[in-house]
Write an enzyme that holds these catalytic residues in place. Structure first.
Site, short mmCIF file in Angstrom:
data_model
loop_
_atom_site.label_atom_id
_atom_site.label_comp_id
_atom_site.label_asym_id
_atom_site.label_seq_id
_atom_site.Cartn_x
_atom_site.Cartn_y
_atom_site.Cartn_z
N LYS A 104 0.82 -1.22 0.00
CA LYS A 104 0.00 0.00 0.00
C LYS A 104 0.85 1.26 0.00
O LYS A 104 2.06 1.23 0.24
CB LYS A 104 -0.95 -0.01 1.19
CG LYS A 104 -2.15 -0.93 0.92
CD LYS A 104 -3.32 -0.66 1.82
CE LYS A 104 -4.48 -1.56 1.41
NZ LYS A 104 -5.47 -1.65 2.47
N ARG A 149 -3.61 -9.64 5.37
CA ARG A 149 -4.17 -9.69 4.00
C ARG A 149 -3.03 -9.32 3.05
O ARG A 149 -2.53 -8.20 3.10
CB ARG A 149 -5.33 -8.71 3.87
CG ARG A 149 -5.99 -8.70 2.50
CD ARG A 149 -7.15 -7.71 2.46
NE ARG A 149 -7.79 -7.66 1.14
CZ ARG A 149 -7.38 -6.91 0.14
NH1 ARG A 149 -6.32 -6.13 0.29
NH2 ARG A 149 -8.01 -6.92 -1.02
C1 YH5 Z 1 -7.98 -3.84 3.43
O1 YH5 Z 1 -7.05 -3.16 3.86
N1 YH5 Z 1 -7.83 -3.32 0.94
S1 YH5 Z 1 -8.41 -3.25 -1.73
C2 YH5 Z 1 -3.68 0.24 -2.96
C3 YH5 Z 1 -2.44 -0.36 -3.16
C4 YH5 Z 1 -2.28 -1.70 -2.90
C5 YH5 Z 1 -3.34 -2.45 -2.45
C6 YH5 Z 1 -1.30 1.66 -3.72
N2 YH5 Z 1 -9.58 -4.53 0.34
C7 YH5 Z 1 -8.34 -3.89 2.06
O2 YH5 Z 1 -5.51 -3.85 -1.49
N3 YH5 Z 1 -10.17 -5.38 2.54
C8 YH5 Z 1 -8.60 -3.71 -0.07
O3 YH5 Z 1 -1.34 0.29 -3.61
C9 YH5 Z 1 -9.43 -4.67 1.68
N4 YH5 Z 1 -8.76 -4.58 4.27
C10 YH5 Z 1 -9.83 -5.32 3.84
N5 YH5 Z 1 -10.53 -6.00 4.75
C11 YH5 Z 1 -7.04 -2.11 -1.71
C12 YH5 Z 1 -5.70 -2.71 -1.80
C13 YH5 Z 1 -4.58 -1.87 -2.27
C14 YH5 Z 1 -4.74 -0.52 -2.53
#
Ligand code: YH5
Length: 309
Positions: free
Chosen positions: A253, A287
């Site tokens: 992230k 996760r």
């Molecule tokens: C979460 O934290 N996150 S989708 C931006 C990124 C990398 C990854 C800039 N669904 C979560 O994974 N569900 C998502 O790079 C989630 N907790 C739960 N429970 C976003 C994501 C991501 C966004």
């Protein structure tokens, strides 16, 4: 000192009183299992939830078959690496991502959940969706956890749907919506405000009959880098005050990318570093995109936990 309450605190009998040091103490029992329909998920040790995106901006770029096929290969890899849960999502919730219609989301998610159940029948699948309709269809197809980034705020049917389906619910905190959440996140005290949000939502979920709830502070969802690190530093607060399991979604992230000035593709080492912190802060579920590396963190952390002295 807590005020004495006749109705709330169990009264030790005068014949067999509690030792003095335990009187007026609240002992919180941590929930260590989730009832995932037929299957019991053990959280007495940390587990990894593998991220399985079925969106066109990930690997879901061919026809329907190519999508299911690629998802199955990814599922098999993550299961072999030790994932306890596969989180299937058909609508990207990255900041500024395009909205996906319910029909499109259903067409992406349902065939993949069905295929995973057919090929790997014991797999615990969570449905990453804020739509009650998608949650219901995914559970009908074999999912046994609902993972809702909106905490029930984007679909008013969500809480009653989860209660009826009798599956665990991942309650995530978000400020705003994915379209606007990163514009000007503001909190007076981010940890207290997220805790307050959890307490309100837990009460509503419990009143509706939802039994298993997992708390997730929602890293990156309406938070500055500073807010995200405050939440990580205080992560233990959420489990310690509620007794509920905690999930940390840190993998690749922007809280890593912005500090290290790297793109998400180069954020695995940073992810590993923060996974260690999350476990040290009591996280029960990581996760992660990279299951093998996240499982290595779990194993090393467990070794450290077992070490005496
Ligand atoms: C979460 O934290 N996150 S989708 C931006 C990124 C990398 C990854 C800039 N669904 C979560 O994974 N569900 C998502 O790079 C989630 N907790 C739960 N429970 C976003 C994501 C991501 C966004």
């Amino acid at each position: 000192m807590r005020p004495k309450s006749k109705s709330l605190s169990p009264q030790p009998s005068t014949l067999n009183p509690l030792p003095k040091f335990l009187q007026n103490q609240v002992i919180l029992v941590k929930q260590t299992t989730l009832q995932c329909r037929g299957q019991l998920l053990d959280l007495s040790r940390p587990v990894v939830m593998g991220i399985l995106n079925v969106t066109p901006d990930s690997f879901f770029d061919g026809g329907k078959f190519a999508g299911v096929d690629a998802a199955l290969r990814q599922a098999e890899k993550m299961l072999s690496e030790g994932a306890a849960i596969l989180d299937v999502g058909g609508a990207s919730s990255r900041p500024g991502a395009a909205e996906v219609s319910e029909k499109e989301e259903l067409e992406r998610v349902v065939p993949v959940v069905e295929a995973i159940q057919r090929h790997f029948p014991k797999t615990i699948v969570s449905a990453d969706t804020w739509r009650a309709g998608v949650a219901q269809a995914a559970v009908a197809a074999g999912a046994s956890i609902v993972n809702d980034i909106s905490g029930g705020q984007f679909d008013e049917q969500m809480f009653e749907t989860v209660a009826r389906l009798e599956v665990p619910y991942i309650l995530m905190h978000i400020q705003g919506t994915p379209a606007t959440m990163q514009q000007a996140p503001h909190y007076d005290d981010v940890t207290l405000e997220v805790l307050d949000y959890f307490i309100q939502k837990i009460a509503r979920l419990r009143a509706m009959g939802v039994k298993d709830i997992v708390l997730d502070p929602g890293f990156g969802f309406g938070k500055t880098v500073e807010h995200n690190y405050q939440l990580l530093k205080h992560l233990h607060v959420f489990g310690n005050t509620t007794g509920l399991p905690v999930l940390a979604g840190i993998s690749r992230k922007s809280m890593i990318c912005k500090v290290l000035k790297v793109i998400p593709e180069h954020a695995l080492n940073g992810t590993t570093a923060l996974h260690v912190v999350a476990l040290q802060q009591g996280a029960n579920i990581l996760r992660a995109h990279d299951v093998k590396e996240a499982m290595e963190v779990v194993r090393l952390w467990e070794q450290l936990e077992q070490t005496g002295g």
